[in-house]
Design a protein around this motif. Sequence first.
Motif, PDB file in Angstrom:
ATOM      1  N   TYR A 180       0.710  -1.136   0.056  1.00  0.00           N
ATOM      2  CA  TYR A 180      -0.088   0.039  -0.130  1.00  0.00           C
ATOM      3  C   TYR A 180       0.801   1.234   0.163  1.00  0.00           C
ATOM      4  O   TYR A 180       1.661   1.551   0.839  1.00  0.00           O
ATOM      5  CB  TYR A 180      -0.996  -0.072   1.241  1.00  0.00           C
ATOM      6  N   CYS A 181       0.668   2.043  -0.993  1.00  0.00           N
ATOM      7  CA  CYS A 181       1.709   3.153  -1.135  1.00  0.00           C
ATOM      8  C   CYS A 181       1.300   4.237  -0.342  1.00  0.00           C
ATOM      9  O   CYS A 181       0.201   4.723  -0.083  1.00  0.00           O
ATOM     10  CB  CYS A 181       1.476   3.640  -2.466  1.00  0.00           C
ATOM     11  N   LEU A 182       2.553   4.540   0.333  1.00  0.00           N
ATOM     12  CA  LEU A 182       2.357   5.510   1.675  1.00  0.00           C
ATOM     13  C   LEU A 182       3.417   6.710   1.586  1.00  0.00           C
ATOM     14  O   LEU A 182       4.390   6.530   2.211  1.00  0.00           O
ATOM     15  CB  LEU A 182       2.443   4.843   2.864  1.00  0.00           C
ATOM     16  N   PRO A 183       3.111   7.728   0.942  1.00  0.00           N
ATOM     17  CA  PRO A 183       3.927   8.730   0.800  1.00  0.00           C
ATOM     18  C   PRO A 183       4.126   9.370   2.166  1.00  0.00           C
ATOM     19  O   PRO A 183       2.995   9.585   2.650  1.00  0.00           O
ATOM     20  CB  PRO A 183       3.439   9.716  -0.280  1.00  0.00           C
ATOM     21  N   PRO A 184       5.399  10.020   2.715  1.00  0.00           N
ATOM     22  CA  PRO A 184       5.283  10.311   3.785  1.00  0.00           C
ATOM     23  C   PRO A 184       4.355  11.736   4.428  1.00  0.00           C
ATOM     24  O   PRO A 184       4.258  12.063   5.242  1.00  0.00           O
ATOM     25  CB  PRO A 184       6.757  11.001   3.867  1.00  0.00           C
ATOM     26  N   THR A 185       3.830  12.348   3.234  1.00  0.00           N
ATOM     27  CA  THR A 185       2.775  13.401   3.320  1.00  0.00           C
ATOM     28  C   THR A 185       1.704  12.920   3.909  1.00  0.00           C
ATOM     29  O   THR A 185       0.779  13.641   4.628  1.00  0.00           O
ATOM     30  CB  THR A 185       2.619  13.917   1.949  1.00  0.00           C
ATOM     31  N   ASP A 186       1.403  11.667   3.955  1.00  0.00           N
ATOM     32  CA  ASP A 186       0.361  11.063   4.572  1.00  0.00           C
ATOM     33  C   ASP A 186       0.416  10.867   6.237  1.00  0.00           C
ATOM     34  O   ASP A 186      -0.569  10.504   6.819  1.00  0.00           O
ATOM     35  CB  ASP A 186       0.112   9.593   4.114  1.00  0.00           C
ATOM     36  N   PHE A 187       1.742  11.201   6.628  1.00  0.00           N
ATOM     37  CA  PHE A 187       1.810  11.056   8.110  1.00  0.00           C
ATOM     38  C   PHE A 187       2.791  12.149   8.422  1.00  0.00           C
ATOM     39  O   PHE A 187       3.125  12.070  10.091  1.00  0.00           O
ATOM     40  CB  PHE A 187       2.192   9.540   8.556  1.00  0.00           C
ATOM     41  N   MET A 188       3.424  12.993   7.899  1.00  0.00           N
ATOM     42  CA  MET A 188       4.147  14.072   8.053  1.00  0.00           C
ATOM     43  C   MET A 188       3.214  15.562   8.153  1.00  0.00           C
ATOM     44  O   MET A 188       2.854  15.744   6.924  1.00  0.00           O
ATOM     45  CB  MET A 188       5.320  14.199   7.351  1.00  0.00           C
ATOM     46  N   VAL A 189       3.683  16.386   8.816  1.00  0.00           N
ATOM     47  CA  VAL A 189       2.819  17.767   8.919  1.00  0.00           C
ATOM     48  C   VAL A 189       4.316  18.682   8.766  1.00  0.00           C
ATOM     49  O   VAL A 189       4.982  18.523  10.195  1.00  0.00           O
ATOM     50  CB  VAL A 189       2.052  18.302   9.822  1.00  0.00           C
ATOM     51  N   GLY A 190       5.017  19.210   7.961  1.00  0.00           N
ATOM     52  CA  GLY A 190       6.169  20.060   8.179  1.00  0.00           C
ATOM     53  C   GLY A 190       7.142  18.976   8.188  1.00  0.00           C
ATOM     54  O   GLY A 190       7.258  17.927   7.782  1.00  0.00           O
TER      55      GLY A 190
END
Length: 274
Positions: free
Chosen positions: A120-130
């Motif tokens: 399941y593709c999970l770019p870090p923008t899915d769990f990082m804010v700044g």
Amino acid sequence: MSVFLQKLTIKDWILFNELNIWNNMILIKLGGSIITNKEKPLSARRKTIEKIVKYLKKINEPMIIVHGGGSFGHYWSVKYDMHTKPMIYNMHGVSVVKNSMIELNKIILDIFLKNNLNPYCLPPTDFMVGNKPCIKKIKEIEKMAKADLIPITFGDALWQRNKKTYILSGDKIMTYLAEILKPKLTIFALNEDGLYSDLKSKKLIREMIKEKPTMLENKMDVTGGMARKVEEATKIAKIGIKVFFVNGNKPERIVKAVKNSKFEGTVFRGKRNG
Ligand code: IP8
């Protein structure tokens, strides 16, 4: 209830809970040097990835995969002079680096899928804010892994704020995930047997205690190469989680590390301060 469980004191229960000792999740980093040809821009080592995936199939525990940039992300980050420090970089560079990571991620996802796994593709923008990991989102990733998906995330070019962007290393993602999810163990698959006390003789450090490994500096690596891995592995071990450095060209060693059988590589034993 087993005799072992009956004998636990309340203090043990609290500590076990805090360490999430019952967690059977595995966190694996596929280094850029193992999944790409570092000397050849934009070239993935598909056969090596296939072989790794075939061995990962033998692991019957929930897992989360993180992968590095190798000759995709690092190649373009060097070209556009982008680094881990949040700054105003060339926006076209940000776009190109990001795109190359999506391309590499897709190659990996396709190989997992072809082998009947559920990536399941999970770019870090899915769990990082700044530059901050979002705890709530990361806890959901664990639930996905436990529901038989294999979340696959990666080092990336990220938005900080006020036009600033930065390169987030997959090694740093390993620490964020380990701190929040407290997996059973973490594995870094490298293009080497582990850490060496001497680069010439390739004398392997079997256990990192106080030894100083010798490492080559890689100018094509914008996130700190092996030194960064050692730094992050040391942080993870300090939380109390075991870290293995293994040769990804011999992926049976990944399985051995998980199954706790005779292991070949470098281990950082999980020790907490105090
Ligand atoms: O290879 C870096 O990730 P790493 C990703 O895990 C980019 O340090 C975009 C260079």
